[in-house]
Design an enzyme around this catalytic site. Structure first.
Site, PDB file in Angstrom:
ATOM      1  N   TYR A 145       0.928  -1.173   0.139  1.00 17.76           N
ATOM      2  CA  TYR A 145       0.013   0.194   0.059  1.00 17.76           C
ATOM      3  C   TYR A 145       0.799   1.244  -0.147  1.00 17.76           C
ATOM      4  O   TYR A 145       1.870   1.106   1.065  1.00 17.76           O
ATOM      5  CB  TYR A 145      -0.980  -0.133   1.235  1.00 17.76           C
ATOM      6  CG  TYR A 145      -1.857   1.203   1.094  1.00 17.76           C
ATOM      7  CD1 TYR A 145      -2.642   1.317   0.336  1.00 17.76           C
ATOM      8  CD2 TYR A 145      -1.416   2.111   2.492  1.00 17.76           C
ATOM      9  CE1 TYR A 145      -3.624   2.574   0.546  1.00 17.76           C
ATOM     10  CE2 TYR A 145      -2.386   3.188   2.619  1.00 17.76           C
ATOM     11  CZ  TYR A 145      -3.383   3.476   1.583  1.00 17.76           C
ATOM     12  OH  TYR A 145      -4.265   4.689   1.727  1.00 17.76           O
TER      13      TYR A 145
ATOM     14  N   ASP B 170       9.123   3.065  -0.128  1.00 16.63           N
ATOM     15  CA  ASP B 170       8.253   3.479   0.671  1.00 16.63           C
ATOM     16  C   ASP B 170       8.498   3.186   2.132  1.00 16.63           C
ATOM     17  O   ASP B 170       8.216   2.043   2.454  1.00 16.63           O
ATOM     18  CB  ASP B 170       6.840   3.175   0.050  1.00 16.63           C
ATOM     19  CG  ASP B 170       5.463   3.690   0.883  1.00 16.63           C
ATOM     20  OD1 ASP B 170       6.109   4.316   1.929  1.00 16.63           O
ATOM     21  OD2 ASP B 170       4.512   3.570   0.545  1.00 16.63           O
TER      22      ASP B 170
ATOM     23  N   LYS C  86       4.262   8.722   9.039  1.00 16.82           N
ATOM     24  CA  LYS C  86       3.848   8.173  10.150  1.00 16.82           C
ATOM     25  C   LYS C  86       4.712   8.740  11.305  1.00 16.82           C
ATOM     26  O   LYS C  86       4.563   9.834  12.027  1.00 16.82           O
ATOM     27  CB  LYS C  86       3.924   6.875   9.909  1.00 16.82           C
ATOM     28  CG  LYS C  86       2.675   6.121   9.031  1.00 16.82           C
ATOM     29  CD  LYS C  86       2.107   4.863   9.218  1.00 16.82           C
ATOM     30  CE  LYS C  86       0.853   4.721   8.400  1.00 16.82           C
ATOM     31  NZ  LYS C  86       0.952   3.943   6.903  1.00 16.82           N
TER      32      LYS C  86
END
Ligand SMILES: *Cc1c(COP(=O)(O)O)cnc(C)c1O
Length: 427
Positions: A144, A239, A267
Site C-alpha cells: 500500500y 516507501d 507516520k
C-alpha cells in the site's frame, strides 16, 4: 462488555461521515465489529468512551513508536504552539527536521515535507516520471502506498481488507501505467523489464511490507530491484512510511544496506501529527519546484507544531539503544504468541522484524499477497474479538501489522501473551 457510548457515537457518525469513519479500516467491518471510539491514550494504553482500557498495538497505525502522550513530545508541542500554529512561511524547525532526516536516512540528501504518506508517494511518483521522462510504474501486490490514482492498484491495507482490486473513479488511462507484480518475485520483475524496461519510470516497494500484514523481503529481493532499476535507468523508490525510524533509525535501507533513489516517509516523523516527506539524491530532488519544474506544494506543509512533534520523536530515536529495546520487546511478544499457539495446537505463521509483526492463521510460509490470503480470516476474526475482550486492541483486519512501542511494558507484553493463549484455546 458494555460499549453503549461507542455504539451511540457510531450511529451518529454513520449519518454524517461515510461509513462513520474518516479512514476505512477503522470501521472494523472485516472482523464483523463496530469501531471503538477512543477517549484518551497514555503510554501503551488507550481508553474507549465507555471507560474500558486496552493495551494498544495499533499505535495510530504506526506513528506512535513512543506511545501515547509521551512527555517529551507533549512538552515540545506545548512549546511550539505558544508561538502560533502556522505561518505559511519558512521556519527554523523545518531546517532542523530536514537536517535530522538527512543525517539519519542513508540515501536522503534533500527532502521535501508534505502532510501525509499519500502525498509523499504521489509526489515521488510524479518526480520519478518527470526525471526519467517515462510513464510506467512497477509496484507489488499487497503493498500500500497511499490512495493516489497511480498507486491504488492491487494495494494492501484497507483495499485488501475489502477485496477491492483498485477503486472506481480511477481512470483506466491512469491505472494502465501501473504494473503490479507479486512481492518477493524477482523473476517477474525481470520479465517485465525485459519487455518494457525502457518505459518504466520507477519501481516502488515497501522494503518490508506492512500493509498485507508483515511480509519480509526475501534475501536478494531488494538488491535485485536495485540492480534491475539501475540497469534500465529506472528509479527505485522505497516507501518507508512504516519502516522509516521503525526497524532502525535509518529505516529498512540502513538495515539491509540498499540505497534507493527516493525514499518516502510519514507516520513516525510526524510524532502523531499529519506529516509525510519524500527525499533522495540532490540530483533528483532539485527538479522539484521552485528549484526545478516539477510542481508540488502544500499550505500546511512543514507545519511548525507537526515539525516539533516529529523532531522531539526523532531526537529520542537517535539513541540506538531504543532500537535494541524495541527489538527485545518485539521478540518477547511475537515469540511468546508463537509459543502459545504451539501449546494450544493452533497453526500460525508469525512474521516479525523488530517491533512490528503479524500473526497469520496458516501453517504455510507467508511471503507474498497470495500466501497472505491463504491465512484463515475467520480464525483471525475470532482471535481479534477474544483479544479485545481481554483488553488487547489489535488492528481490526488480518492485513495489518502489530506495532509495539518503546513504552510497552514487559508486564503488558506478558499479559498480552497470556491473553493470546486464552484466545487460541477457544479458536
Ligand atoms: C500509511 C502508509 C501510506 C499512506 O500514508 P497516509 O499518511 O495514510 O497517507 C503510504 N505508504 C505506506 C507504506 C503506509 O503504510
Amino acid at each position: 462488555m458494555n460499549r453503549n457510548r461507542s455504539a451511540e457515537l457510531f450511529k451518529r457518525a454513520k449519518e454524517l461521515i461515510p461509513g462513520g469513519v474518516n479512514s476505512p479500516v477503522r470501521a472494523a467491518k472485516s472482523v464483523d465489529s463496530d469501531p471503538l471510539f477512543i477517549q484518551k491514550g497514555q503510554g501503551c494504553y488507550i481508553w474507549d468512551v465507555d471507560g474500558h482500557r486496552y493495551i494498544d498495538y495499533v499505535c495510530s497505525w504506526g506513528p506512535l513508536i513512543l506511545g501515547h502522550a509521551h512527555p517529551v513530545v507533549l512538552e515540545a508541542i506545548k512549546e511550539a504552539i505558544q508561538n502560533g500554529t502556522s505561518f505559511g512561511a519558512p521556519t527554523e524547525l523545518e531546517v532542523e527536521m530536514a537536517e535530522m532526516i538527512v543525517e539519519m536516512i542513508p540515501s536522503v540528501e534533500m527532502v521535501r515535507m508534505v502532510n501525509s504518506g499519500t502525498e509523499a508517494t504521489m509526489s515521488a511518483i510524479r518526480l520519478a516520471r518527470a526525471y526519467t521522462g517515462r510513464q510506467k510504474i512497477v509496484k507489488f501486490d499487497g503493498c500500500y502506498h497511499g490512495h493516489s490514482d497511480s498507486l491504488l492498484v492491487a494495494a494492501g491495507s484497507g483495499v485488501a481488507t475489502f477485496g477491492i482490486p483498485g477503486s472506481p473513479g480511477i481512470p483506466e488511462d491512469v491505472a494502465k501505467h501501473t504494473i503490479s507484480l507479486p512481492y518477493n518475485d524477482l523473476n517477474s520483475v525481470e520479465v517485465v523489464f525485459d519487455k518494457i524496461g525502457e518505459q518504466v519510470a520507477a519501481v516502488i516497494v515497501e522494503p518490508i511490507a506492512g500493509n498485507m500484514g508483515v511480509v519480509l523481503p526475501k534475501e536478494g529481493f531488494l538488491k535485485g530491484l536495485r540492480d534491475i532499476t539501475e540497469r534500465y535507468g529506472a528509479l527505485l523508490i522505497f516507501d518507508e512510511v512504516i519502516t522509516g525510524f521503525r526497524v532502525s533509525s535509518g529505516g529498512a535501507q540502513e538495515l539491509f544496506g540498499i540505497q534507493p533513489d527516493l525514499t518516502c516517509l510519514g507516520k513516525i516523523i510526524g510524532g502523531g501529527f499529519p506529516v509525510g516527506a519524500y527525499g533522495g539524491k540532490n540530483e533528483i530532488m532539485k527538479h522539484i519546484s521552485p528549484e526545478g519544474s516539477v510542481y508540488q506544494a502544500g499550505t500546511l506543509s512543514g507545519n511548525p507544531v507537526a515539525m516539533m512533534a516529529g523532531i522531539a520523536t526523532l531526537r529520542v530515536l537517535k539513541d540506538r539503544s531504543v532500537y535494541q529495546d524495541l527489538e527485545r520487546k518485539g521478540r518477547i511478544l511475537f515469540e511468546g504468541i508463537e509459543r502459545k499457539a504451539k501449546e494450544k495446537g493452533v497453526s500460525v505463521t508469525v512474521n516479525k522484524i523488530g517491533s512490528m509483526g503479524s500473526v497469520f492463521f496458516t501453517d504455510q510460509k507467508v511471503v507474498d499477497f497470495e500466501s497472505v490470503k491463504k491465512s484463515d480470516a475467520d480464525k483471525f476474526k475470532r482471535f481479534y474479538k477474544e483479544m479485545l475482550l481481554s483488553g488487547i486492541y489489535l488492528a481490526p483486519s488480518p492485513f495489518e501489522a502489530i506495532f509495539v512501542s518503546y513504552v510497552h511494558t514487559d508486564e503488558a507484553l506478558e499479559y498480552t501473551i497470556e491473553a493470546a493463549g486464552r484466545a487460541f484455546e477457544v479458536l
